[in-house]
Motif scaffolding. Structure first.
Motif, mmCIF file in Angstrom:
data_model
loop_
_atom_site.group_PDB
_atom_site.id
_atom_site.type_symbol
_atom_site.label_atom_id
_atom_site.label_comp_id
_atom_site.label_asym_id
_atom_site.label_seq_id
_atom_site.Cartn_x
_atom_site.Cartn_y
_atom_site.Cartn_z
ATOM 1 N N UNK A 137 0.754 -1.057 0.162
ATOM 2 C CA UNK A 137 -0.111 -0.165 -0.217
ATOM 3 C C UNK A 137 1.228 1.349 -0.057
ATOM 4 N N UNK A 138 1.621 1.068 0.489
ATOM 5 C CA UNK A 138 2.616 2.191 0.746
ATOM 6 C C UNK A 138 3.259 2.779 -0.048
ATOM 7 N N UNK A 139 3.937 1.840 -1.018
ATOM 8 C CA UNK A 139 4.729 1.913 -2.026
ATOM 9 C C UNK A 139 4.008 1.982 -3.115
ATOM 10 N N UNK A 140 2.960 1.311 -3.656
ATOM 11 C CA UNK A 140 2.108 1.987 -4.618
ATOM 12 C C UNK A 140 0.962 3.449 -4.173
ATOM 13 N N UNK A 141 0.599 3.834 -3.146
ATOM 14 C CA UNK A 141 -0.019 5.032 -2.831
ATOM 15 C C UNK A 141 1.048 6.394 -2.353
ATOM 16 N N UNK A 142 1.713 6.221 -1.484
ATOM 17 C CA UNK A 142 2.840 7.616 -1.140
ATOM 18 C C UNK A 142 3.534 8.720 -2.153
ATOM 19 N N UNK A 143 3.208 8.369 -2.870
ATOM 20 C CA UNK A 143 3.612 9.169 -4.133
ATOM 21 C C UNK A 143 2.730 9.915 -5.308
ATOM 22 N N UNK A 144 1.325 8.960 -4.682
ATOM 23 C CA UNK A 144 0.219 9.572 -5.817
ATOM 24 C C UNK A 144 -0.338 11.186 -6.050
ATOM 25 N N UNK A 158 -8.042 1.420 5.437
ATOM 26 C CA UNK A 158 -6.486 0.765 5.824
ATOM 27 C C UNK A 158 -5.683 1.397 4.943
ATOM 28 N N UNK A 159 -6.480 1.977 3.605
ATOM 29 C CA UNK A 159 -4.670 2.885 2.921
ATOM 30 C C UNK A 159 -4.932 4.203 3.243
ATOM 31 N N UNK A 160 -6.220 4.901 3.688
ATOM 32 C CA UNK A 160 -5.813 6.131 3.902
ATOM 33 C C UNK A 160 -4.447 6.925 4.755
ATOM 34 N N UNK A 161 -3.941 5.854 5.896
ATOM 35 C CA UNK A 161 -2.852 7.131 5.968
ATOM 36 C C UNK A 161 -1.564 7.546 4.750
ATOM 37 N N UNK A 162 -1.508 6.111 3.913
ATOM 38 C CA UNK A 162 -0.928 6.187 3.109
ATOM 39 C C UNK A 162 -0.936 6.786 1.646
ATOM 40 N N UNK A 163 -2.186 7.995 1.525
ATOM 41 C CA UNK A 163 -1.866 9.017 0.395
ATOM 42 C C UNK A 163 -1.218 10.019 1.499
ATOM 43 N N UNK A 164 -0.351 11.238 0.283
ATOM 44 C CA UNK A 164 0.434 12.038 0.351
ATOM 45 C C UNK A 164 -1.165 13.046 1.105
ATOM 46 N N UNK A 165 -0.435 13.799 1.918
ATOM 47 C CA UNK A 165 -1.487 15.568 2.718
ATOM 48 C C UNK A 165 -1.854 15.778 1.078
ATOM 49 N N UNK A 166 -0.780 16.260 0.504
ATOM 50 C CA UNK A 166 -1.299 17.041 -0.798
ATOM 51 C C UNK A 166 -2.481 16.974 -1.407
ATOM 52 N N UNK A 167 -3.026 15.397 -1.076
ATOM 53 C CA UNK A 167 -3.992 14.629 -2.656
ATOM 54 C C UNK A 167 -4.591 15.296 -1.902
ATOM 55 N N UNK A 207 -10.711 6.380 10.969
ATOM 56 C CA UNK A 207 -9.690 7.119 10.735
ATOM 57 C C UNK A 207 -9.458 8.103 9.845
ATOM 58 N N UNK A 208 -10.809 8.417 9.250
ATOM 59 C CA UNK A 208 -10.312 9.692 8.296
ATOM 60 C C UNK A 208 -11.009 11.158 9.296
ATOM 61 N N UNK A 209 -11.097 11.194 10.914
ATOM 62 C CA UNK A 209 -11.032 12.118 12.103
ATOM 63 C C UNK A 209 -10.529 12.866 10.523
ATOM 64 N N UNK A 210 -9.311 13.439 11.300
ATOM 65 C CA UNK A 210 -8.982 15.312 10.954
ATOM 66 C C UNK A 210 -8.230 14.499 9.782
#
Length: 232
Positions: free
Chosen positions: A63-70, A83-92, A110-113
């Protein structure tokens, strides 16, 4: 079910049906479980325990490898418990959908904040977004459970921008005979419990929906788990 003979095996709320094609030249039979969404609503509180070993040893790194650079505007299909939410960049800008409101409630916790995340109850086969809306569509371990995956994939292709990309992490039907045998062996049980098709040819479905596969990388257990990148 049009085109199928249906025999009820287990009556009740989660009716187990044996469905087999009416056409004499078609030998394949499938086991269909009704109220799959209701089942996911019911198991949502314990869902993350089901594949916890796989999550700890494999899935979280993938998940980290696939999502962290989008980047840009992203649609996640079948966001599940988030489960994926924490791996997305904050800028997306992330929009996540799921047909199970029980699973979606877990994701909302999980998406609270996370101000860049919006979650909706929605059917992947009927996406309520305009054409060419997203830079990426993400699907992780969900194409094996959608009742009509080609229809859903066509919807994903429709809402992707021409320059966009489908990112998928999936378990797929193996080309290795012994693994293929095991997948067929466990398929009825996993489908009964989780609505999960272990014998689904996801690569072929992606192409049938009109995508061009740019990358298909084996991740684990020969060719069972794969990362796929595809263009609309």
């Amino acid at each position: 079910m049009r085109g199928y003979n249906v025999k009820r095996i287990v009556p009740g709320k989660y009716s187990l049906l044996l469905c087999y094609p009416k056409k004499a030249n078609q030998e394949e039979s499938v086991i269909c479980l009704m109220s799959v969404v209701s089942k996911y609503n019911r198991i949502a509180p314990i869902y993350e325990l089901v594949d916890l070993p796989l999550e700890l040893f494999f899935f979280r790194e993938w998940r980290k490898e696939a999502l962290s650079n989008l980047s840009g505007k992203i649609l996640e299909i079948g966001v599940g418990t988030g489960r994926n939410l924490k791996y997305y960049p904050v800028g997306c800008r992330l929009i996540g959908i799921d047909k199970s409101e029980g699973m979606l409630r877990r994701a909302q916790e999980k998406a609270g904040g996370m101000k860049n995340v919006t979650l909706y109850p929605m059917d992947a086969e009927h996406l309520e977004f305009p054409d060419n809306s997203f830079d990426y569509v993400v699907a992780t371990f969900v194409l094996c459970t959608i009742p009509d995956p080609v229809k859903a994939l066509k919807e994903m292709r429709r809402v992707l921008k021409p320059s966009g990309e489908l990112i998928a992490l999936e378990h797929v039907h193996s080309n290795y005979p012994f693994i293929d045998f095991l997948e067929h062996l466990i398929n009825p049980f996993l489908f009964f419990l989780l609505g999960d098709h272990t014998t689904r040819n996801t690569m072929r479905n992606i192409e049938k929906a009109g995508f061009t596969i740019e990358e298909a990388r084996n991740l684990a257990f020969k060719d069972v788990f794969m990362k796929v990148r595809a263009k609309p």
